[in-house]
Motif scaffolding. Structure first.
Motif, PDB file in Angstrom:
ATOM      1  N   UNK A  63       0.852  -1.182   0.000  1.00  0.00           N
ATOM      2  CA  UNK A  63       0.000   0.000   0.000  1.00  0.00           C
ATOM      3  C   UNK A  63       0.893   1.239   0.000  1.00  0.00           C
ATOM      4  N   UNK A  64       0.745   2.073  -1.029  1.00  0.00           N
ATOM      5  CA  UNK A  64       1.585   3.253  -1.191  1.00  0.00           C
ATOM      6  C   UNK A  64       1.102   4.351  -0.241  1.00  0.00           C
ATOM      7  N   UNK A  65       1.954   4.734   0.719  1.00  0.00           N
ATOM      8  CA  UNK A  65       1.561   5.686   1.755  1.00  0.00           C
ATOM      9  C   UNK A  65       2.044   7.112   1.465  1.00  0.00           C
ATOM     10  N   UNK A  66       3.273   7.264   0.999  1.00  0.00           N
ATOM     11  CA  UNK A  66       3.805   8.604   0.720  1.00  0.00           C
ATOM     12  C   UNK A  66       5.022   8.487  -0.178  1.00  0.00           C
ATOM     13  N   UNK A  67       5.381   9.622  -0.801  1.00  0.00           N
ATOM     14  CA  UNK A  67       6.578   9.677  -1.635  1.00  0.00           C
ATOM     15  C   UNK A  67       7.703  10.324  -0.850  1.00  0.00           C
ATOM     16  N   UNK A  68       8.858   9.658  -0.860  1.00  0.00           N
ATOM     17  CA  UNK A  68      10.006  10.129  -0.087  1.00  0.00           C
ATOM     18  C   UNK A  68      10.950  10.987  -0.912  1.00  0.00           C
ATOM     19  N   UNK A  69      10.946  10.815  -2.212  1.00  0.00           N
ATOM     20  CA  UNK A  69      11.832  11.573  -3.083  1.00  0.00           C
ATOM     21  C   UNK A  69      11.643  11.148  -4.517  1.00  0.00           C
ATOM     22  N   UNK A  70      12.162  11.951  -5.444  1.00  0.00           N
ATOM     23  CA  UNK A  70      12.058  11.596  -6.851  1.00  0.00           C
ATOM     24  C   UNK A  70      13.187  12.233  -7.620  1.00  0.00           C
ATOM     25  N   UNK A  71      13.407  11.733  -8.829  1.00  0.00           N
ATOM     26  CA  UNK A  71      14.453  12.243  -9.699  1.00  0.00           C
ATOM     27  C   UNK A  71      14.224  11.724 -11.097  1.00  0.00           C
ATOM     28  N   UNK A  72      15.262  11.824 -11.924  1.00  0.00           N
ATOM     29  CA  UNK A  72      15.128  11.378 -13.306  1.00  0.00           C
ATOM     30  C   UNK A  72      14.901   9.874 -13.393  1.00  0.00           C
ATOM     31  N   UNK A  73      15.328   9.122 -12.368  1.00  0.00           N
ATOM     32  CA  UNK A  73      15.168   7.661 -12.379  1.00  0.00           C
ATOM     33  C   UNK A  73      13.732   7.255 -12.083  1.00  0.00           C
ATOM     34  N   UNK A  74      12.978   8.098 -11.363  1.00  0.00           N
ATOM     35  CA  UNK A  74      11.644   7.724 -10.929  1.00  0.00           C
ATOM     36  C   UNK A  74      11.363   8.267  -9.538  1.00  0.00           C
ATOM     37  N   UNK A  75      10.739   7.458  -8.687  1.00  0.00           N
ATOM     38  CA  UNK A  75      10.350   7.904  -7.352  1.00  0.00           C
ATOM     39  C   UNK A  75      10.706   6.849  -6.307  1.00  0.00           C
ATOM     40  N   UNK A  76      10.845   7.313  -5.069  1.00  0.00           N
ATOM     41  CA  UNK A  76      10.992   6.424  -3.918  1.00  0.00           C
ATOM     42  C   UNK A  76       9.780   6.651  -3.021  1.00  0.00           C
ATOM     43  N   UNK A  77       9.077   5.571  -2.688  1.00  0.00           N
ATOM     44  CA  UNK A  77       7.845   5.681  -1.918  1.00  0.00           C
ATOM     45  C   UNK A  77       7.934   4.882  -0.628  1.00  0.00           C
ATOM     46  N   UNK A  78       7.247   5.387   0.391  1.00  0.00           N
ATOM     47  CA  UNK A  78       7.087   4.627   1.631  1.00  0.00           C
ATOM     48  C   UNK A  78       5.827   3.794   1.497  1.00  0.00           C
ATOM     49  N   UNK A  79       5.995   2.486   1.641  1.00  0.00           N
ATOM     50  CA  UNK A  79       4.873   1.569   1.446  1.00  0.00           C
ATOM     51  C   UNK A  79       4.732   0.649   2.657  1.00  0.00           C
ATOM     52  N   UNK A  80       3.540   0.120   2.819  1.00  0.00           N
ATOM     53  CA  UNK A  80       3.291  -0.891   3.843  1.00  0.00           C
ATOM     54  C   UNK A  80       3.142  -2.237   3.149  1.00  0.00           C
ATOM     55  N   UNK A  81       3.999  -3.179   3.508  1.00  0.00           N
ATOM     56  CA  UNK A  81       3.903  -4.538   2.959  1.00  0.00           C
ATOM     57  C   UNK A  81       2.772  -5.247   3.686  1.00  0.00           C
ATOM     58  N   UNK A  82       1.708  -5.549   2.958  1.00  0.00           N
ATOM     59  CA  UNK A  82       0.467  -5.974   3.585  1.00  0.00           C
ATOM     60  C   UNK A  82       0.539  -7.364   4.207  1.00  0.00           C
ATOM     61  N   UNK A  83       1.414  -8.218   3.739  1.00  0.00           N
ATOM     62  CA  UNK A  83       1.444  -9.575   4.283  1.00  0.00           C
ATOM     63  C   UNK A  83       1.903  -9.608   5.738  1.00  0.00           C
ATOM     64  N   UNK A  84       2.729  -8.623   6.139  1.00  0.00           N
ATOM     65  CA  UNK A  84       3.168  -8.579   7.538  1.00  0.00           C
ATOM     66  C   UNK A  84       3.089  -7.170   8.122  1.00  0.00           C
TER      67      UNK A  84
END
Length: 540
Positions: free
Chosen positions: A31-52
Motif C-alpha cells: 500500500x503506497x503511503x507517501x513519496x520520499x523523493x524523486x528524480x530522473x530515475x523515478x520515485x521512492x515511496x514509503x509503502x506498507x507490505x500488507x502480508x506482515x
C-alpha cells in the motif's frame, strides 16, 4: 538487454501511481503511503507490505530504456552485496525486485532520514566532532567491506547516507543508492561518477580510478558536516579544480601529464627544459554565480575555524587534541594523489576514531566521557572483514585502457544551495564491461520469469556472508586432538619396525606440558636450552 525485452510495456498516464494505490509482487502487495523523493530515475515511496504490515521503501523506476539499463545495473550490484550482512556492514538491506504497471520496483528496508534532510532540519548547523565520529566510523566500515568484494560506490554524499532511527539509535547510519556503483575491474575512464562537490581530482582529470575515490568523497562529507556547508561546491569541474588547488595546493605533475581531460582546465608551459601546468582562467556562463562556501587557504584551518570554549581545562585540552586529530584524518582522506590517500581500514584505526589520543583524560573530562558514550553502540559493529583474495595496488589501478569512455561535459543544475538534484548530470550510471543480466516482462508486468538470470540469482542467495559469522569452526590439527601424543608414539613405534634406525631420536613433545624447547645451537651452544618468550598456551 532488459530494455529490448520490455520496451513494449512503457508506462502511460493510466499506469501512473498515486497515494493509496497498491503495488503487487509475487510475494506480497504494498500500500503506497507517501513519496520520499524523486528524480530522473523515478520515485521512492514509503509503502506498507500488507502480508506482515511492515513499512518498506520501494524505489520505482519508469520502464523506459534509460531506467531499464540503470535498474539492471543496480540490481546486478545489489546481487553482489548479498554476501554482506547489511547491519554489520552499514549498507541498506535489499529485499526483492518486481514489476508492476510499467514500473521496475526495488524493495528496500525503510530508514529514517538522509543526512541532507537531517542537516536541513537543523538549518545546516554544524555537527559536533563527537557526532561526526560515529558517522565517519560507520561509513568507513561500509567502504572497508565493499573493498573486500571489489565494489566502488562512486556516489557518497549527504543524500545517500541514511540515519536508521535517529531517536532510538542516534547517529546510526547506512549507505544507500548503488545506482552509480561499479566493480573495480569495470571502472571506466571519464565515466560519470560522483556528484560534483564530492568528485575526486582523478575523476575530474579523466584518470583511471579505484575505490580511493570513495575515500575522497567521505573526506568531503566529513568536512562538510563540521563546516555546515559543502567543502568544494564548484559551479563546474573547472571551478572544482580551482577551489581544490586554492585549499590544497597544485595537483601532482604526474596526474596532470596523464589526465585525458587536463587540457580542458590547464595550459602546458615549458620553461628551462621543464614542463609546468597553469590553470586556465575560469569563464563564467550567463546565469552562473559564485557559490558561497567556506574559503579555506589550507585544511589546517579546520583546527581554528570554530572556536573552543570550555571552563574545564581538561575539556579544553581534549577538544583541542580532538579537532587536531580530525584535521589530520581529513588531510589523509583528501590526499590529491590517490596512491597516498588513506584506506578505509586505516580510517578505522585512526586515533580520531579510536579516541586513543584523549582516552587518558576520561576521568577528568566530561567531553571525553561523552565521546566514548556516543561511540559505544557502534564499537560492536567494527568487525574487520577478511582480506580480499587478491590485493589491489592503488598505485597501479586495474583499468582496461581499451574501454576508454568518451569525454563528458558537465552542465549546471541551475539550483542554488546545498541540495543536489537527482536530475543533475551527475546521475548517469557508471558503465560496466560485463554484459547486462536479462530481465523479461510477463504479459501482466508483475513478476520476473523463472528463467530470468536475476531471478535465479535472487533465489539462490549464498548462505556464506563475510560479516555474519565472527567465529568459524575449523578442523583440529593432529596436535590439537586429545591424546595425540599417545597415538603418535604408538604409530611411530610400529612404523619404525623393519626400518633403518635413525641416527638421532626425534622427540615430539606436547607444548601444553613441556614449556622448554630444545634446539640445535651453532658451535658451542649445543647443550644450552632456550626458553621461549612468554606466550599464551595453545591449551588456554
Amino acid at each position: 538487454m532488459m530494455a529490448s525485452n520490455m520496451a513494449s510495456t512503457q508506462p502511460t498516464h493510466a499506469n501512473e501511481l498515486a497515494l493509496g494505490d497498491e503495488l503487487s509482487s509475487p510475494s506480497s502487495k504494498y500500500l503506497l503511503k507517501s513519496f520520499l523523493g524523486q528524480g530522473s530515475f523515478g520515485k521512492v515511496a514509503r509503502c506498507v507490505r500488507l502480508k506482515d504490515m511492515t513499512t518498506v521503501a520501494v524505489k520505482m523506476m519508469k520502464n523506459i530504456s534509460k531506467s531499464l539499463k540503470g535498474a539492471n545495473h543496480e540490481v546486478s550490484i545489489m546481487v553482489n552485496l548479498k554476501s554482506l550482512d547489511p547491519d554489520r556492514c552499514n549498507i541498506v538491506r535489499w529485499h526483492e525486485i518486481f514489476i508492476d504497471r510499467g514500473h521496475i520496483c526495488l524493495e528496500f528496508e525503510h530508514l529514517d532520514k538522509s543526512l541532507y534532510d537531517f542537516m536541513r532540519d537543523r538549518h545546516f548547523r554544524p555537527l559536533l566532532l563527537m557526532e561526526i565520529r560515529p558517522v565517519v566510523q560507520q561509513l568507513a566500515n561500509a567502504l572497508n567491506h565493499l573493498k573486500t568484494i571489489g565494489i566502488i560506490h562512486a556516489d557518497i554524499k549527504w543524500e545517500n547516507v541514511m540515519l536508521v532511527d535517529q531517536e532510538r539509535k542516534p547517529y546510526t547510519v547506512k549507505l544507500i543508492d548503488f545506482g552509480l556503483a561499479c566493480k573495480v575491474s569495470d571502472a571506466k575512464l571519464c565515466a560519470h561518477v560522483q556528484t560534483r562537490p564530492y568528485r575526486s581530482p582523478e575523476v575530474i582529470l579523466g584518470l583511471p580510478f579505484t575505490e580511493a575515490i570513495d575515500m575522497w568523497s567521505l573526506g568531503c562529507l566529513a568536512a562538510s558536516l563540521y563546516l555546515g556547508a559543502l567543502l568544494y561546491q564548484g559551479i563546474n569541474e573547472h571551478d572544482m579544480i580551482r577551489r581544490i588547488m586554492a585549499t590544497q595546493g597544485p595537483l601532482p605533475n604526474n596526474m596532470l601529464s596523464h589526465g585525458r581531460k587536463t587540457a580542458c582546465f590547464f595550459q602546458r608551459e615549458h620553461k628551462s627544459g621543464t614542463t609546468s601546468w597553469k590553470l586556465k582562467e575560469l569563464q563564467h556562463k550567463d546565469g552562473q554565480r559564485e557559490r558561497r562556501t567556506p574559503n579555506l587557504s589550507s585544511l589546517d584551518e579546520l583546527v581554528t575555524i570554530r572556536g573552543i570554549k570550555y571552563d574545564n581545562y581538561a575539556d579544553y585540552s581534549a577538544h583541542s587534541h580532538d579537532v587536531a586529530m580530525f584535521a589530520d584524518m581529513i588531510k589523509g582522506m583528501l590526499q590529491l594523489d590517490p596512491a597516498k590517500r588513506i584506506t578505509p581500514s586505516q580510517v578505522l584505526e585512526h586515533r580520531f576514531i579510536s579516541l586513543s589520543h584523549i582516552a587518558h583524560l576520561e576521568s577528568m573530562s566530561s567531553y571525553v566521557r561523552s565521546c566514548f558514550k556516543i561511540m559505544a553502540p557502534h564499537r560492536i559493529q567494527q568487525n574487520r572483514p577478511p582480506p580480499p583474495a587478491e590485493s589491489s595496488d592503488l598505485r597501479q589501478p586495474k583499468c582496461n585502457i581499451s574501454h576508454l569512455g568518451a569525454s563528458s561535459q558537465t552542465t549546471n543544475s541551475g539550483k542554488s544551495g546545498i541540495k543536489r538534484s537527482l536530475e543533475d548530470e551527475d546521475g548517469k550510471a557508471c558503465g560496466t564491461s560485463q554484459p547486462s543480466k536479462r530481465v523479461k516482462s510477463t504479459h501482466d508486468d508483475r513478476t520476473l520469469p523463472k528463467s530470468c538470470a536475476l531471478q535465479s540469482a535472487l533465489s539462490s542467495n549464498s548462505q556464506t556472508q563475510s560479516c555474519i559469522s565472527p567465529s568459524v569452526k575449523r578442523k583440529r590439527t593432529n596436535e590439537e586432538e586429545p591424546g595425540h601424543k599417545e597415538k603418535r608414539s604408538r604409530n611411530t613405534s610400529s612404523e619404525q619396525r623393519g626400518r633403518v634406525k635413525p641416527t638421532k631420536k626425534i622427540h615430539i613433545e606436547d607444548p601444553c606440558t613441556q614449556p622448554r624447547v630444545k634446539r640445535k645451537a651453532p658451535d658451542d651452544d649445543d647443550d644450552k636450552d632456550v626458553r621461549p618468550a612468554k606466550m599464551p598456551s595453545p591449551c588456554g
